[in-house]
Write a protein that holds these residues in place. Structure first.
Motif, mmCIF file in Angstrom:
data_model
loop_
_atom_site.group_PDB
_atom_site.id
_atom_site.type_symbol
_atom_site.label_atom_id
_atom_site.label_comp_id
_atom_site.label_asym_id
_atom_site.label_seq_id
_atom_site.Cartn_x
_atom_site.Cartn_y
_atom_site.Cartn_z
ATOM 1 N N ASP A 37 -86.370 -57.990 -94.609
ATOM 2 C CA ASP A 37 -87.069 -57.951 -95.904
ATOM 3 C C ASP A 37 -87.226 -59.333 -96.515
ATOM 4 O OD1 ASP A 37 -85.832 -54.754 -97.143
ATOM 5 O OD2 ASP A 37 -86.568 -55.371 -95.192
ATOM 6 N N CYS A 38 -86.227 -60.188 -96.292
ATOM 7 C CA CYS A 38 -86.292 -61.503 -96.931
ATOM 8 C C CYS A 38 -86.931 -62.524 -95.997
ATOM 9 C CB CYS A 38 -84.906 -61.962 -97.351
ATOM 10 S SG CYS A 38 -83.834 -62.300 -95.957
ATOM 11 N N GLY A 39 -87.372 -62.077 -94.853
ATOM 12 C CA GLY A 39 -88.003 -63.000 -93.923
ATOM 13 C C GLY A 39 -86.988 -63.747 -93.062
ATOM 14 N N GLY A 40 -85.780 -63.196 -92.999
ATOM 15 C CA GLY A 40 -84.783 -63.788 -92.108
ATOM 16 C C GLY A 40 -84.055 -64.988 -92.687
ATOM 17 N N ILE A 41 -83.977 -65.053 -94.023
ATOM 18 C CA ILE A 41 -83.283 -66.209 -94.606
ATOM 19 C C ILE A 41 -81.924 -65.844 -95.193
ATOM 20 C CG2 ILE A 41 -85.419 -67.532 -95.026
ATOM 21 C CD1 ILE A 41 -85.252 -66.594 -97.982
ATOM 22 N N GLY A 42 -81.452 -64.621 -94.864
ATOM 23 C CA GLY A 42 -80.086 -64.257 -95.222
ATOM 24 C C GLY A 42 -79.849 -63.893 -96.662
ATOM 25 N N VAL A 43 -80.892 -63.485 -97.356
ATOM 26 C CA VAL A 43 -80.665 -63.145 -98.764
ATOM 27 C C VAL A 43 -80.849 -61.660 -99.087
ATOM 28 C CG1 VAL A 43 -81.239 -65.471 -99.589
ATOM 29 C CG2 VAL A 43 -83.015 -63.719 -99.504
ATOM 30 N N CYS A 44 -81.278 -60.854 -98.100
ATOM 31 C CA CYS A 44 -81.461 -59.436 -98.444
ATOM 32 C C CYS A 44 -80.350 -58.566 -97.874
ATOM 33 C CB CYS A 44 -82.839 -58.923 -98.000
ATOM 34 S SG CYS A 44 -82.983 -58.630 -96.224
ATOM 35 N N GLY A 45 -79.710 -58.996 -96.828
ATOM 36 C CA GLY A 45 -78.604 -58.229 -96.267
ATOM 37 C C GLY A 45 -78.995 -56.934 -95.580
ATOM 38 N N LYS A 46 -80.286 -56.809 -95.245
ATOM 39 C CA LYS A 46 -80.767 -55.536 -94.717
ATOM 40 C C LYS A 46 -80.710 -55.467 -93.188
ATOM 41 C CE LYS A 46 -82.283 -54.015 -98.755
ATOM 42 N NZ LYS A 46 -81.486 -53.039 -99.513
ATOM 43 N N CYS A 47 -80.472 -56.595 -92.513
ATOM 44 C CA CYS A 47 -80.590 -56.608 -91.050
ATOM 45 C C CYS A 47 -79.227 -56.454 -90.356
ATOM 46 C CB CYS A 47 -81.304 -57.882 -90.594
ATOM 47 S SG CYS A 47 -80.426 -59.388 -91.037
ATOM 48 N N ARG A 48 -78.414 -55.585 -90.908
ATOM 49 C CA ARG A 48 -77.094 -55.355 -90.314
ATOM 50 C C ARG A 48 -77.202 -54.785 -88.907
ATOM 51 N NH1 ARG A 48 -72.906 -53.080 -93.976
ATOM 52 N NH2 ARG A 48 -73.078 -54.357 -95.837
ATOM 53 N N LYS A 64 -73.528 -66.722 -95.932
ATOM 54 C CA LYS A 64 -74.454 -65.658 -96.336
ATOM 55 C C LYS A 64 -73.969 -64.305 -95.848
ATOM 56 C CE LYS A 64 -78.467 -68.595 -96.858
ATOM 57 N NZ LYS A 64 -79.595 -69.241 -96.200
ATOM 58 N N GLU A 65 -73.429 -64.298 -94.618
ATOM 59 C CA GLU A 65 -72.901 -63.032 -94.100
ATOM 60 C C GLU A 65 -71.692 -62.578 -94.915
ATOM 61 O OE1 GLU A 65 -73.382 -62.288 -89.579
ATOM 62 O OE2 GLU A 65 -72.888 -64.421 -89.777
ATOM 63 N N LEU A 66 -70.844 -63.549 -95.278
ATOM 64 C CA LEU A 66 -69.631 -63.181 -96.017
ATOM 65 C C LEU A 66 -69.969 -62.591 -97.383
ATOM 66 C CD1 LEU A 66 -67.388 -66.237 -95.012
ATOM 67 C CD2 LEU A 66 -67.267 -63.873 -94.153
ATOM 68 N N LYS A 67 -71.164 -62.911 -97.869
ATOM 69 C CA LYS A 67 -71.601 -62.372 -99.161
ATOM 70 C C LYS A 67 -71.953 -60.888 -99.045
ATOM 71 C CE LYS A 67 -74.834 -63.849 -102.370
ATOM 72 N NZ LYS A 67 -76.043 -64.619 -102.635
ATOM 73 N N PHE A 68 -72.444 -60.496 -97.874
ATOM 74 C CA PHE A 68 -72.923 -59.116 -97.733
ATOM 75 C C PHE A 68 -71.949 -58.202 -96.993
ATOM 76 C CE2 PHE A 68 -77.023 -59.178 -99.603
ATOM 77 C CZ PHE A 68 -77.512 -60.462 -99.450
ATOM 78 N N LEU A 69 -71.005 -58.812 -96.267
ATOM 79 C CA LEU A 69 -70.154 -57.993 -95.399
ATOM 80 C C LEU A 69 -68.701 -58.076 -95.849
ATOM 81 C CD1 LEU A 69 -71.763 -59.258 -92.067
ATOM 82 C CD2 LEU A 69 -72.200 -57.057 -93.179
ATOM 83 N N THR A 70 -68.000 -56.955 -95.746
ATOM 84 C CA THR A 70 -66.565 -56.960 -96.053
ATOM 85 C C THR A 70 -65.817 -57.468 -94.816
ATOM 86 O OG1 THR A 70 -66.241 -54.750 -95.187
ATOM 87 C CG2 THR A 70 -66.862 -54.926 -97.517
ATOM 88 N N ALA A 71 -64.547 -57.851 -95.055
ATOM 89 C CA ALA A 71 -63.711 -58.335 -93.945
ATOM 90 C C ALA A 71 -63.607 -57.259 -92.871
ATOM 91 C CB ALA A 71 -62.332 -58.705 -94.476
ATOM 92 N N GLU A 72 -63.482 -56.017 -93.324
ATOM 93 C CA GLU A 72 -63.357 -54.890 -92.410
ATOM 94 C C GLU A 72 -64.607 -54.765 -91.526
ATOM 95 O OE1 GLU A 72 -61.989 -51.397 -94.529
ATOM 96 O OE2 GLU A 72 -62.850 -50.138 -92.941
ATOM 97 N N GLU A 73 -65.766 -54.952 -92.168
ATOM 98 C CA GLU A 73 -67.009 -54.858 -91.410
ATOM 99 C C GLU A 73 -67.092 -55.972 -90.369
ATOM 100 O OE1 GLU A 73 -69.661 -54.781 -94.801
ATOM 101 O OE2 GLU A 73 -70.056 -52.637 -94.562
ATOM 102 N N ILE A 74 -66.675 -57.164 -90.762
ATOM 103 C CA ILE A 74 -66.739 -58.278 -89.812
ATOM 104 C C ILE A 74 -65.778 -58.034 -88.646
ATOM 105 C CG2 ILE A 74 -66.202 -60.754 -89.550
ATOM 106 C CD1 ILE A 74 -67.599 -61.078 -92.341
ATOM 107 N N ALA A 75 -64.654 -57.437 -88.982
ATOM 108 C CA ALA A 75 -63.694 -57.086 -87.931
ATOM 109 C C ALA A 75 -64.305 -56.091 -86.936
ATOM 110 C CB ALA A 75 -62.429 -56.496 -88.568
ATOM 111 N N GLN A 76 -65.206 -55.257 -87.452
ATOM 112 C CA GLN A 76 -65.878 -54.280 -86.571
ATOM 113 C C GLN A 76 -67.093 -54.885 -85.880
ATOM 114 O OE1 GLN A 76 -66.945 -50.950 -89.028
ATOM 115 N NE2 GLN A 76 -64.827 -50.560 -89.659
#
Lengths: 613, 613
Positions: A37-48, A64-76
């Motif tokens: 949605d944001c054109g791939g610049i890491g500001v919409c968080g939709k491309c999980r 940018k990823e740390l802004k949208f993802l929890t530690a648990e999600e990154i662990a997964q």
């Protein structure tokens, strides 16, 4: 460049080899849909996405990823596709459904993301003060002061219900505006629901996208054949039919309106939204489709001097057309350019933004009439080349549309013919991209001359029936139990079409005063464009011979252009100014056209004479 | 004053005795229709009459007459009614048909003449350049440039026919605008035809005037009973019916729309014009009539805090309401003031222009609800007095509307009762003006007390039936073969109504801080007002006691106000500003209302205590 990486995308199971780069880029190169949605610049968080397996290294989480993802999600191993890079080795990437919603029409470009949202539809929620004997302001004036916004006069349909709505809502309402028009009054706070529809009305296909105007996300897509086809595949037959009498015009208009209504109903059901929460439709189409949709007699587009009824952007209440969205919602057309260059070309322009660059771009939207544009930020020339329907598989004996079972690629190596079909099904016929391959390969293999005649009628694959036919697939392998063949007449049909196309861009380049080698980008628009073999298209001079990397298969750009206008009032405004730079070239009055057309029909084996390859 | 003159107006054959003055003034005093477009100042030349016979002297032709009349015409005694004065003797005046068109509603005042024409409907005629291969501007853009005027977006109904209209007209067209809206495109030069309709939607009567917008002349008039009366004479019953369900609302709305359509068709046929050349309707009506006409649920006007749905001026395409004028033509409401003070009161204000003078005016528009205004150029107070229908002859046993056969004047001299009827027919009943006379005369003659009770039940004209009845006309003389009588209950009904009216203006004067003697003009509006005996109305304190010459019987002012708005965009605009000076007084919340109301019901024999008389 370092070594290659290999990615398998799930649930498709599609395996891709690419250079080390972001998952989003790899997916786009592979034609895999992934929201950006944001054109791939890491500001919409939709491309999980989730990295299911990996043998090799991937980039660490970015800020940018740390802004949208929890530690648990990154662990997964849940990551943002635009941020995470596959640096080496192999990985399996799982794309969840919710990251898939984005449309495909801008494959590989994700241009929509660059548009900042500013829809002309806006909502204002407010709690109005309750009236009393001390505060006897009438309902309309109470509303006007409450929403704190100057608007054009309230429509009668809203006014007549105003007293009831305000009281049922206990004075807590949401007013919906389209520019300065009040188009709805809703009970309570409805600011989280705001939808629009972008429509590309093609001569053969109608494409609808249902868009969430709050975040720009396409939440449903539907398409259907344009049922007007029963009155002729080409626009001229439809003009003839519609111009005959007002009843015919009404009939042919209803066909497209009914189809669009059915698509809108389907999309709203799929997305689980109410039709009355769709506030605007923005549509594009060639001039004839545009006129027939609005109910304007297209007769005079068909006769010299080929005038459309209008070219400006116009907007009407949807109830005037009987469309199944909010009755006071708007139906807005993109502007047109000329009689045979419609708002689909404007949509192409909006999506490709060739008017922004100082370098020269060539845009070709292939269809029955192909629009061709050459230009840059200074000036844009546009023409319409009557290329006929052969690129869409029509007027070719074994031709068919690009649907399941169509042969879409063909190669001839060492006398052996290989092909692939859409959906890996048993072949039923050949679609446009297959025909390009076939003609290019037949010429390369010396089976046809540059004028498309068989060089040797005793070739083992040539069958002599009424006329000689080249066997593409024997009936034993086909889905139809009939041979799939091609005749000299078919090849000629194709060559005439490509001649028209080549003459078109040749004349535009000439008028612009630039050579093929000065083109720094070629956009191939239209659904046909996304599947063709670029090298073959170049060898046939369907498109100029440039570095293939400069060619973008832009897909269904038109609906994307309508979507940009739907999402951005400022883009919609600016296109009016941009169109002042666009100059229409009427090929039929160009002196050089006939000469250039005749010269463009034969195949010149361009590959051998081209320095790039 | 010198002696009287006697005039016979032809073709009516109506004979009038009056002071020596202009024929126009004499005709106006006699209630004879005669055009006076310029207000009788000799600049329009529309009031031509012919002096058929004369025995006495008339004034010589004025310079103004010589401007409009040829020597031959003057030799034939053709003159301008506003200029020629009958100085002595008798004359027979023939009024030709063409001098008759003007409306009657502003009898004796001719206020419309003071309005300078500036209708919001405007026509622009132009010959567009023919398109060619060198000039390929599309139709809409060609039109826009051709008319040289910025306008809001073209309606779809005009756009869809644009190509056909332009070509059928051979590019010579007339564009019709309402403010900045393009509402019609006509073939050729149609600038000589431009019509509008002014409508006063009364609870009991709907009055329509068809007006030539080019010269302000009313070319046809029609009226009809408001058929909504079947759901109740008073607005409250109609609110109750309409508020019950949407079907009822639709039904009661259709009744008035169908009636207006029938009147419009009648007028256009009479005037010999096409309905599609009527471009605007301006209407007024009380708030409930206004809401029912537009289809707005009036429920909340009927319950505290008595809010209308809106009060602003609004304008809609006539097709939204299904009115039989140009479909894209406009229907425009005059603004409202409050729940029970509608746009009919605004129309009164526009016609009487009491907001222009520094001196104080009182305006009373008598009806079931009577609107009362007191004010000047500084401030205007307005209230609505629930006077009931007795002034219109309802709720009175022998009461009837002011139509043929109604007793309209009554006097009792030396015990003898004299009366006149409308149309000099045998009497059928008593209308409002007759009732006022009757009550005043009964009181003067000592037959009733100040509380409306019979003083002497043995009076020879009092018949004892279930209750005592005063015999007005014995059955031998009536058209119904029944006695026309009046009961104490009837008189009480009337006194309650006049009490409400008197309490209304008393409170307004009090709040304004002025006394009766400071009033320099009383306007009596409404058709009822034109026929009453002013002295009797004053003796009953229906209106304040002032010099009778200060009272203007303004007639059906409301439709005149709508007509002003129809003819003048600037008057229409200015009324919005004027309304800011208007303050609504809700009588029911006034502490002094009940006291003043009770005090206002009895008859005080004001005549004896009034210094003026």
């Amino acid at each position: 460049m370092t070594g290659k990486v290999t990615i398998t995308f799930e649930p498709e199971g599609k395996m891709i080899t690419d250079s080390p780069r972001s998952v989003l880029e790899i997916s786009q190169n592979a034609g895999i849909t992934l929201r950006s949605d944001c054109g791939g610049i890491g500001v919409c968080g939709k491309c999980r996405i989730q990295i299911a397996k990996k043998y090799g290294s991937i980039s660490p989480p970015t800020d940018k990823e740390l802004k949208f993802l929890t530690a648990e999600e990154i662990a997964q191993n849940i990551r943002l596709a635009c941020q995470v890079k596959i640096l080496s080795g192999t990985a399996t990437i799982y794309i969840p459904k919710e990251s898939r919603n984005e449309a495909r029409e801008i494959s590989g470009t994700a241009l929509e993301g660059r548009i900042s949202l500013s829809p002309v539809i806006q909502k204002v929620q407010c709690q109005l003060p309750r009236p009393s004997l001390e505060d006897t302001l009438p309902d309309l004036e109470r509303l006007t002061i409450g929403v704190g916004r100057i608007f054009n006069q309230i429509p009668l349909s809203i006014l007549t219900n105003l007293p009831a709505i305000l009281r049922a809502a206990e004075w807590n309402i949401t007013a919906v505006f389209c520019n300065n028009d009040l188009i709805a009054l809703e009970s309570g706070n409805t600011t989280t629901e705001m939808y629009g529809v972008a429509i590309d009305i093609g001569s053969s296909k109608i494409i609808c996208h249902l868009v969430d105007l709050l975040n720009g996300v396409t939440i449903a897509e539907e398409h259907a054949e344009n049922p007007q086809i029963m009155y002729g595949e080409d626009v001229v037959s439809r003009i003839t039919f519609a111009a005959k009498n007002p009843k015919n015009l009404k009939k042919i208009q209803s066909l497209v309106i009914d189809t669009i209504n059915a698509l809108i109903i389907k999309m709203s059901e799929k997305a689980g939204i109410e039709k009355d929460k769709i506030y605007e439709i923005v549509f594009d189409g060639n001039t004839v489709m545009h006129h027939l949709f609005l109910g304007i007699n297209p007769k005079f587009i068909g006769v010299s001097p080929f005038l459309p009824g209008l070219k400006s952007q116009v907007s009407f209440p949807s109830r005037d057309l009987g469309l199944e969205i909010l009755p006071e919602g708007k139906v807005t057309s993109l502007p047109l350019i000329a009689g045979y260059v419609g708002s689909d070309a404007v949509a192409d322009l909006m999506l490709t933004r060739i008017y922004e660059k100082s370098e020269y771009s060539l845009l070709i939207d292939i269809g029955t009439n192909s629009e061709i544009m050459v230009g840059n930020s200074e000036k844009i020339l546009v023409c319409s080349a009557p290329s006929g329907p052969s690129f869409e598989g029509a007027h070719i004996s074994a031709g068919m549309k690009a649907v399941g079972g169509a042969i879409e690629t063909i190669s001839i190596e060492d006398g052996k013919l290989n092909y692939t079909t859409i959906g890996n099904r048993k072949p039923k016929g050949i679609c446009g991209s297959g025909i390009i391959d076939l003609v290019a390969e037949l010429f390369s293999a010396g089976i046809i001359t540059k004028n498309g005649k068989f060089t040797d009628l005793s070739h083992p694959r040539i069958i002599k029936r009424v006329v000689p036919e080249f066997l593409v697939v024997p009936k034993e392998e086909t889905d139809t139990d009939r041979d799939i063949t091609i005749t000299e007449k078919d090849i000629n049909e194709f060559l005439l079409a490509k001649g028209s196309l080549r003459a078109g861009w040749t004349i535009l380049l000439e008028k612009f005063g630039i050579s093929q080698s000065e083109i720094s980008r070629i956009w191939l628009a239209g659904s046909f464009g996304t599947h063709i073999n670029i090298e073959n298209a170049m060898s046939l001079e369907l498109i100029p011979q440039v570095d293939p990397d400069l060619v973008v298969l832009a897909g269904e750009t038109a609906v994307g252009g309508s979507k940009i206008a739907l999402l951005s009032g400022s883009e919609r405004e600016s296109i009016k100014k941009i169109l002042m730079k666009v100059k229409y070239v009427e090929l039929s009055v160009e002196k050089s056209f006939n000469r250039e057309y005749l010269r463009s029909i034969p195949i010149y084996h361009a590959i051998s004479s081209n320095s790039i390859l």
